[in-house]
Design an enzyme around this catalytic site. Structure first.
Site, PDB file in Angstrom:
ATOM      1  N   ASP A 178       0.826  -1.207   0.000  1.00 25.14           N
ATOM      2  CA  ASP A 178       0.000   0.000   0.000  1.00 25.14           C
ATOM      3  C   ASP A 178       0.864   1.263   0.000  1.00 25.14           C
ATOM      4  O   ASP A 178       2.072   1.213   0.198  1.00 25.14           O
ATOM      5  CB  ASP A 178      -0.930  -0.007   1.229  1.00 25.14           C
TER       6      ASP A 178
ATOM      7  N   ASN B 262      -8.397  -2.327  13.464  1.00 18.16           N
ATOM      8  CA  ASN B 262      -9.776  -2.668  13.040  1.00 18.16           C
ATOM      9  C   ASN B 262      -9.782  -3.873  12.096  1.00 18.16           C
ATOM     10  O   ASN B 262     -10.781  -4.131  11.423  1.00 18.16           O
ATOM     11  CB  ASN B 262     -10.441  -1.454  12.373  1.00 18.16           C
TER      12      ASN B 262
ATOM     13  N   HIS C 150      -7.846  -4.306   9.423  1.00 19.63           N
ATOM     14  CA  HIS C 150      -7.488  -4.079   8.010  1.00 19.63           C
ATOM     15  C   HIS C 150      -6.147  -4.726   7.689  1.00 19.63           C
ATOM     16  O   HIS C 150      -5.275  -4.868   8.542  1.00 19.63           O
ATOM     17  CB  HIS C 150      -7.501  -2.596   7.646  1.00 19.63           C
TER      18      HIS C 150
ATOM     19  N   GLU D  86      -9.870  -1.623   4.339  1.00 21.61           N
ATOM     20  CA  GLU D  86     -10.614  -1.287   5.553  1.00 21.61           C
ATOM     21  C   GLU D  86     -11.863  -2.150   5.678  1.00 21.61           C
ATOM     22  O   GLU D  86     -12.329  -2.716   4.671  1.00 21.61           O
ATOM     23  CB  GLU D  86     -11.030   0.190   5.483  1.00 21.61           C
TER      24      GLU D  86
HETATM   25  O1  F6P Z   1       2.058  -2.073  12.151  1.00 20.00           O
HETATM   26  P1  F6P Z   1       1.118  -0.924  12.435  1.00 20.00           P
HETATM   27  O2  F6P Z   1       1.797   0.409  12.497  1.00 20.00           O
HETATM   28  O3  F6P Z   1       0.219  -1.201  13.642  1.00 20.00           O
HETATM   29  O4  F6P Z   1       0.144  -0.829  11.147  1.00 20.00           O
HETATM   30  C1  F6P Z   1      -0.740  -1.911  10.861  1.00 20.00           C
HETATM   31  C2  F6P Z   1      -1.213  -1.796   9.435  1.00 20.00           C
HETATM   32  O5  F6P Z   1      -1.697  -0.470   9.177  1.00 20.00           O
HETATM   33  C3  F6P Z   1      -1.090   0.008   7.961  1.00 20.00           C
HETATM   34  O6  F6P Z   1       0.048   0.764   8.301  1.00 20.00           O
HETATM   35  C4  F6P Z   1      -2.082   0.836   7.203  1.00 20.00           C
HETATM   36  O7  F6P Z   1      -2.597   1.763   8.102  1.00 20.00           O
HETATM   37  C5  F6P Z   1      -0.684  -1.213   7.225  1.00 20.00           C
HETATM   38  O8  F6P Z   1       0.232  -0.948   6.200  1.00 20.00           O
HETATM   39  C6  F6P Z   1      -0.135  -2.011   8.367  1.00 20.00           C
HETATM   40  O9  F6P Z   1       0.001  -3.375   8.039  1.00 20.00           O
END
Ligand code: F6P
Length: 242
Positions: free
Chosen positions: A67, A136, A138, A143
């Site tokens: 992403d 959440n 995702h 999402e």
């Molecule tokens: O590892 P973190 O910072 O909790 O993020 C979890 C997920 O959220 C994202 O950063 C997207 O918001 C993803 O790329 C990542 O896998």
């Protein structure tokens, strides 16, 4: 879906790096799907250590990231292009022409996303797709939604994701509101999926991913249908999976 228990974040990161390293050693021309966010930083640090020790050669490896925020230039410190160079690519012997991140700087979302789908398919999809998971549920920026989106597409970020990611920005208004993300189908086409999660905040998402109903309200739940999915999580992230 196999669940590997890690003692803590460092243990999770070592275990994840060991699995990725095995992939690179057994197939030096492999295709890796990579993730961003805080969770994979420790994994990348372990991969860099293994490279510096002369145990890994990334020169023939290709990578495709999940992403990217929409509207940030590649050299914006908040972009995932920048994140990957800072946290991995600039510290190993990968040919950066073989690294790919969705082009969030292209204002034409359809063109950018369909082109990304084309090159990921052309590469034959990742041999191993590393994933984090959002609070959440995702994966990438898929999402919670009413349907599992198939290919790479542009998403509106939820308030909870904007809030969660705002910790990395000077203020919440600077967090982009959209992103380009691999879709669920793209992710599911990987030969292996490796999910890493740590901390209490991920406990509900990890439970729903592994044991909840398979439904778009928890995008990660689709991974229960993947034939080769491994989850590495620490005590806190597994605290609801008793
Ligand atoms: O590892 P973190 O910072 O909790 O993020 C979890 C997920 O959220 C994202 O950063 C997207 O918001 C993803 O790329 C990542 O896998």
């Amino acid at each position: 879906m196999r669940i590997i228990h890690a003692k803590d974040y460092e243990d999770m990161s070592r275990k994840a790096a060991a699995i990725i390293a095995a992939q690179v050693v057994t197939d030096p021309t492999c295709v890796l799907g990579l993730a961003t966010g805080s969770t994979p930083i420790g994994t990348y640090q372990n991969l860099i250590k293994a490279y510096e020790a002369g145990d890994l050669d990334f020169s023939q490896v290709s990578t495709y990231n999940l992403d990217e925020y929409r509207g940030l230039s590649h050299d914006d410190p908040q972009s995932y292009h920048y994140f990957m160079k800072e946290n991995l690519f600039d510290h190993i012997n990968i040919d950066q022409a073989n690294t790919h991140v969705p082009d969030g700087s292209d204002p034409d979302a359809d063109a950018a996303c369909s082109e990304y789908d084309r090159i990921v398919e052309e590469a034959g999809y990742p041999d191993l797709q590393l994933l984090g998971i959002g609070n959440n549920g995702h994966i990438g920026f898929n999402e919670p939604d009413t349907c599992f989106s198939k290919g790479t597409h542009c998403v509106d970020l939820t308030e909870s994701t904007i809030e969660a990611n705002s910790r990395l920005f000077d203020n919440i208004d600077d967090v982009p509101r959209q992103a380009y993300t691999m879709g669920i189908q793209t992710i599911m086409n990987a030969y292996m999926v490796l999910v890493i999660a740590n901390g209490e905040k991920k406990a509900q998402a990890v439970h729903d991913m592994c044991f909840g109903p398979i439904q778009p309200s928890c995008p990660a739940s689709i991974l229960q249908l993947h034939p080769n999915c491994v989850v590495i999580a620490d005590d806190a992230a597994l605290s609801l999976c008793k």
